[in-house]
Motif scaffolding. Structure first.
Motif, short mmCIF file in Angstrom:
data_model
loop_
_atom_site.label_atom_id
_atom_site.label_comp_id
_atom_site.label_asym_id
_atom_site.label_seq_id
_atom_site.Cartn_x
_atom_site.Cartn_y
_atom_site.Cartn_z
N CYS A 1 3.76 -11.86 1.79
CA CYS A 1 2.48 -11.68 1.09
C CYS A 1 1.64 -12.94 1.07
O CYS A 1 0.45 -12.89 0.76
N ARG A 2 2.22 -14.07 1.42
CA ARG A 2 1.48 -15.34 1.42
C ARG A 2 0.81 -15.61 2.76
O ARG A 2 0.35 -16.72 3.02
N HIS A 3 0.77 -14.61 3.62
CA HIS A 3 0.12 -14.73 4.93
C HIS A 3 -1.02 -13.72 5.01
O HIS A 3 -0.86 -12.63 5.56
N PRO A 4 -2.19 -14.06 4.45
CA PRO A 4 -3.29 -13.10 4.39
C PRO A 4 -3.75 -12.60 5.75
O PRO A 4 -4.29 -11.50 5.86
N GLU A 5 -3.53 -13.40 6.79
CA GLU A 5 -3.95 -12.97 8.12
C GLU A 5 -3.18 -11.73 8.59
O GLU A 5 -3.60 -11.05 9.52
N ASN A 6 -2.05 -11.42 7.94
CA ASN A 6 -1.27 -10.23 8.28
C ASN A 6 -1.60 -9.04 7.38
O ASN A 6 -0.94 -8.02 7.46
N HIS A 7 -2.58 -9.19 6.51
CA HIS A 7 -2.97 -8.13 5.58
C HIS A 7 -4.16 -7.34 6.12
O HIS A 7 -4.88 -7.79 6.99
N PHE B 1 -6.01 -6.42 -1.08
CA PHE B 1 -5.27 -6.83 0.11
C PHE B 1 -4.03 -5.96 0.20
O PHE B 1 -3.30 -5.80 -0.78
N HIS B 2 -3.77 -5.40 1.38
CA HIS B 2 -2.60 -4.56 1.62
C HIS B 2 -1.67 -5.32 2.57
O HIS B 2 -2.02 -5.55 3.73
N CYS B 3 -0.50 -5.70 2.07
CA CYS B 3 0.48 -6.43 2.88
C CYS B 3 1.24 -5.44 3.76
O CYS B 3 1.35 -4.25 3.43
N THR B 4 1.81 -5.95 4.83
CA THR B 4 2.62 -5.12 5.72
C THR B 4 3.86 -4.58 5.03
O THR B 4 4.42 -3.57 5.45
N CYS B 5 4.30 -5.20 3.94
CA CYS B 5 5.48 -4.74 3.20
C CYS B 5 5.15 -3.61 2.24
O CYS B 5 6.04 -3.04 1.62
N GLY B 6 3.86 -3.29 2.10
CA GLY B 6 3.45 -2.21 1.22
C GLY B 6 2.88 -2.66 -0.12
O GLY B 6 2.32 -1.86 -0.86
N ARG B 7 3.04 -3.94 -0.45
CA ARG B 7 2.49 -4.44 -1.71
C ARG B 7 0.98 -4.55 -1.63
O ARG B 7 0.41 -4.78 -0.56
N LYS B 8 0.34 -4.42 -2.79
CA LYS B 8 -1.12 -4.53 -2.88
C LYS B 8 -1.45 -5.71 -3.78
O LYS B 8 -0.81 -5.91 -4.81
N HIS B 9 -2.48 -6.46 -3.40
CA HIS B 9 -2.91 -7.63 -4.16
C HIS B 9 -4.41 -7.50 -4.44
O HIS B 9 -5.23 -7.82 -3.58
N PRO B 10 -4.76 -7.02 -5.64
CA PRO B 10 -6.19 -6.84 -5.95
C PRO B 10 -6.87 -8.14 -6.37
O PRO B 10 -6.25 -9.02 -6.94
N ARG B 11 -8.14 -8.24 -6.05
CA ARG B 11 -9.00 -9.34 -6.49
C ARG B 11 -10.27 -8.71 -7.02
O ARG B 11 -10.74 -7.70 -6.50
N PHE B 12 -10.82 -9.30 -8.05
CA PHE B 12 -12.01 -8.76 -8.69
C PHE B 12 -13.12 -9.82 -8.66
O PHE B 12 -12.85 -11.00 -8.84
N MET B 13 -14.34 -9.38 -8.46
CA MET B 13 -15.48 -10.29 -8.50
C MET B 13 -16.44 -9.76 -9.56
O MET B 13 -16.81 -8.59 -9.54
N CYS B 14 -16.80 -10.62 -10.49
CA CYS B 14 -17.78 -10.23 -11.50
C CYS B 14 -18.77 -11.37 -11.67
O CYS B 14 -18.51 -12.50 -11.29
#
Length: 95
Positions: free
Chosen positions: A45-51, A70-83
């Protein structure tokens, strides 16, 4: 009989999932760095280029996307929010 509320839909698709590597510098550096430097997540998950990343609107009133997942190849999701109005919110189209 239950109470019925008409709530606005949330997480409306804005930009389809697309490989981060193909979007180049469109993704804010702070998003990339947050994944790369987070020791609490899996190594993959620490390799964003693979997401892949997708963008969503949090409500119909939004004019630009404010949720990025962000959707990792392992299936985990990493949301980011902008406000707020200080950051440029990325937007892409896939044809």
């Amino acid at each position: 009989m239950g109470l019925h509320l008409d709530l606005p839909p949330t997480q409306i698709p804005a930009c389809p999932r697309y490989p981060v590597a193909k979007l180049g510098g469109l993704i804010p550096a702070k998003f990339i760095e947050a994944l790369e430097q987070n020791q609490k997540i899996a190594s993959c998950c620490r390799h964003p280029e693979n997401h892949e990343i997708e963008a969503l609107y949090s409500s119909p009133a939004e004019t630009t996307p404010d949720i990025y997942i962000f959707h990792c190849t392992c299936g985990r999701k990493h949301p980011r929010f902008m406000c707020g109005g200080g950051d440029v919110r990325p937007f892409w189209e896939v044809r």
